[in-house]
Scaffold this motif. Structure first.
Motif, PDB file in Angstrom:
ATOM      1  N   UNK A  29       0.823  -1.204   0.000  1.00  0.00           N
ATOM      2  CA  UNK A  29       0.000   0.000   0.000  1.00  0.00           C
ATOM      3  C   UNK A  29       0.858   1.256   0.000  1.00  0.00           C
ATOM      4  N   UNK A  30       0.517   2.194  -0.870  1.00  0.00           N
ATOM      5  CA  UNK A  30       1.182   3.485  -1.002  1.00  0.00           C
ATOM      6  C   UNK A  30       2.697   3.331  -1.156  1.00  0.00           C
ATOM      7  N   UNK A  31       3.492   3.900  -0.238  1.00  0.00           N
ATOM      8  CA  UNK A  31       4.948   3.901  -0.379  1.00  0.00           C
ATOM      9  C   UNK A  31       5.545   2.503  -0.378  1.00  0.00           C
ATOM     10  N   UNK A  32       4.813   1.524   0.146  1.00  0.00           N
ATOM     11  CA  UNK A  32       5.374   0.190   0.321  1.00  0.00           C
ATOM     12  C   UNK A  32       5.846  -0.443  -0.972  1.00  0.00           C
ATOM     13  N   UNK A  33       5.094  -0.271  -2.059  1.00  0.00           N
ATOM     14  CA  UNK A  33       5.496  -0.864  -3.340  1.00  0.00           C
ATOM     15  C   UNK A  33       6.818  -0.273  -3.814  1.00  0.00           C
ATOM     16  N   UNK A  34       6.985   1.053  -3.683  1.00  0.00           N
ATOM     17  CA  UNK A  34       8.238   1.696  -4.090  1.00  0.00           C
ATOM     18  C   UNK A  34       9.406   1.237  -3.228  1.00  0.00           C
ATOM     19  N   UNK A 399      -0.479   8.349  -7.133  1.00  0.00           N
ATOM     20  CA  UNK A 399      -0.007   8.468  -8.508  1.00  0.00           C
ATOM     21  C   UNK A 399       1.446   8.042  -8.707  1.00  0.00           C
ATOM     22  N   UNK A 400       2.363   8.521  -7.835  1.00  0.00           N
ATOM     23  CA  UNK A 400       3.765   8.252  -8.126  1.00  0.00           C
ATOM     24  C   UNK A 400       4.206   6.826  -7.787  1.00  0.00           C
ATOM     25  N   UNK A 401       3.393   6.076  -7.054  1.00  0.00           N
ATOM     26  CA  UNK A 401       3.766   4.690  -6.748  1.00  0.00           C
ATOM     27  C   UNK A 401       3.138   3.686  -7.719  1.00  0.00           C
ATOM     28  N   UNK A 402       2.327   4.163  -8.672  1.00  0.00           N
ATOM     29  CA  UNK A 402       1.729   3.251  -9.643  1.00  0.00           C
ATOM     30  C   UNK A 402       2.755   2.408 -10.407  1.00  0.00           C
ATOM     31  N   UNK A 403       3.849   3.023 -10.926  1.00  0.00           N
ATOM     32  CA  UNK A 403       4.821   2.195 -11.668  1.00  0.00           C
ATOM     33  C   UNK A 403       5.380   1.046 -10.831  1.00  0.00           C
ATOM     34  N   UNK A 404       5.723   1.323  -9.575  1.00  0.00           N
ATOM     35  CA  UNK A 404       6.278   0.278  -8.713  1.00  0.00           C
ATOM     36  C   UNK A 404       5.249  -0.802  -8.428  1.00  0.00           C
ATOM     37  N   UNK A 405       4.040  -0.392  -8.094  1.00  0.00           N
ATOM     38  CA  UNK A 405       2.998  -1.366  -7.763  1.00  0.00           C
ATOM     39  C   UNK A 405       2.666  -2.244  -8.963  1.00  0.00           C
ATOM     40  N   UNK A 406       2.569  -1.631 -10.144  1.00  0.00           N
ATOM     41  CA  UNK A 406       2.243  -2.421 -11.335  1.00  0.00           C
ATOM     42  C   UNK A 406       3.382  -3.365 -11.697  1.00  0.00           C
ATOM     43  N   UNK A 407       4.624  -3.001 -11.397  1.00  0.00           N
ATOM     44  CA  UNK A 407       5.753  -3.892 -11.676  1.00  0.00           C
ATOM     45  C   UNK A 407       5.771  -5.075 -10.717  1.00  0.00           C
TER      46      UNK A 407
END
Length: 447
Positions: A29-34, A399-407
């Motif tokens: 969740x949120x920053x966690x994916x990044x 918004x800014x963590x979408x790339x990390x989460x989708x990866x």
């Protein structure tokens, strides 16, 4: 129910929640994916923020160890990361509950911390404050339930102090509070090794306050810190926090004005209504659209939760230390009053678990829908073109963590990314490495 039975029941509840949240991959969740993709891409701790490094090292070490051993399943690594993030605070609250299990008054205070501090702010579990707050609660519980002579307790306090030395900025006021309680507890000890260990523990907690103060000064004008300060008064947006807080304030004000009120049914009626409102809060939006549980508000409410934690810990200390306490404390110590309060807070804790479970189930569905999107596309996918902004997906949008989460959730990271139309200036990542397109070469989400 006896205090021991209540404590054991809540401990079981907390571990079941930790298991449920681990299987749902709440760490993302949120920053966690990044944070997770930076761990895997760079193969070292994501400890860019030195003032919180000790918590980061402890919670990130299992993921790094498995990655070095060759594990490439991001689904498994997500669960391991989630397990580490949830297990540590759960273990601390487990210890605190067991230490106060025979004292209904202290048990009531710890239950209040679990129900109104931990559960309402832990959806953002990657936040280091979750571990810091739990560790502080365990430390105070040890201080208030020991005779000051146990070397094992003294060693535990030192270990907790070293962990909290670099854990979170709230230690600027929590550190001195626990250090003072430790020094107060040393009055009964005449064993030199025990006094030395406790003195070092107090020094560590004081050191945590100094590190926090230096960090706050250094980052005072940082755009992210300025935004955090401006939103700290918006804690009321977190219904999971504001509902029990309202109950506490009503009972505290009424009890101070007329301590005898605590002997009647008033407190049970107030807390019963509060517990009911909290338990049904996931469905408020059915009758009033704006009344939603909003996971990002857990992040917003963390400063207010830290202040509430400090107040509850201070009350615990006064309850034990003062021989001539105010009238409200005398009333609370009465066995029948203490027992009713304990049962009321136990019910509130169970009620607080309901929205946690409800939001976690929505989160699991969100992750599954995002996984289907990235596995069925190639190249960049604009987030604004997806139903990911509809209910309930909008609850988890960053918004800014979408790339990390989708990866992370992709079977083949790098083939497709979900990105948002934003300039990364109005809502920038706190750390530059976050928000980039991760590589995760050789990794993938296995079923």
């Amino acid at each position: 129910m006896s205090p021991v039975a209540v404590a054991r029941g809540v401990v079981l509840l907390l571990w079941l929640l930790a298991l449920h949240n681990t299987l749902a991959g709440r760490a993302l969740f949120w920053d966690g994916a990044s944070f997770l993709v930076n761990l895997l891409d760079h193969a070292h701790f994501h400890d860019f923020y030195a003032a919180r490094a000790h918590v980061d090292w402890v919670t990130q070490a299992p993921v790094l160890l498995l990655a070095k051993l060759g594990v490439r399943d991001t689904r498994l690594l997500t669960m391991v990361y989630s397990a580490a993030l949830f297990a540590l605070p759960t273990a601390f609250y487990h210890l605190a509950l067991m230490r106060v299990r025979r004292d209904p008054v202290l048990l009531t205070a710890v239950l209040a911390i679990v129900a109104a501090v931990y559960l309402p702010t832990s959806f953002f579990i990657v936040g280091e404050y979750n571990v810091a707050f739990a560790c502080i609660t365990a430390a105070m519980s040890i201080v208030l339930t020991t005779d000051g002579r146990g070397r094992g307790d003294a060693a535990l306090l030192l270990a907790f102090g070293l962990l909290c030395l670099r854990s979170y900025e709230a230690m600027i006021y929590l550190g001195p509070l626990v250090a003072s309680a430790i020094l107060w507890s040393m009055r009964q000890s005449d064993d030199p090794p025990t006094r030395t260990l406790r003195g070092l523990a107090a020094l560590a907690f004081v050191g945590s306050a100094l590190i926090s103060a230096i960090t706050i000064v250094d980052y005072w004008d940082h755009p992210h810190f300025m935004k955090v300060r401006s939103t700290s008064v918006d804690f009321w947006q977190n219904m999971q926090f504001s509902i029990p807080l309202a109950g506490f304030l009503i009972c505290a004000i009424a009890g101070v004005r007329r301590p005898a009120w605590l002997q009647g049914r008033g407190p049970m009626v107030v807390m019963g209504v509060i517990a009911l409102l909290l338990a049904i809060s996931p469905w408020w939006r059915v009758v009033h659209g704006p009344s939603i549980l909003y996971p990002p508000s857990h992040y917003v409410a963390r400063q207010a939760a830290g202040m509430l934690l400090a107040a509850l810990l201070a009350v615990m200390w006064v309850q034990v230390a003062r021989r001539d306490p105010p009238a409200i404390f005398v009333m609370v110590r009465r066995p029948e009053v203490a027992r009713r309060m304990m049962l009321a807070l136990a019910a509130l804790t169970v009620a607080a678990a309901v929205p946690d479970v409800a939001l976690t189930r929505l989160w699991a569905g969100y992750i599954e829908r995002l996984r289907i999107v990235v596995d069925g596309a190639s190249g960049l996918v604009r987030a604004e073109t997806l139903p990911l902004h509809d209910w309930p997906n909008k609850l988890f949008f960053q918004d800014w963590s979408y790339p990390a989460l989708s990866a992370v959730v992709s079977r083949t990271p790098g083939r497709s990314y979900v990105v948002s139309d934003q300039d990364y200036l109005s809502n920038p990542p706190f750390e530059p490495a976050c928000g980039l397109l991760p590589r995760l070469k050789g990794y993938g989400w296995r079923r």
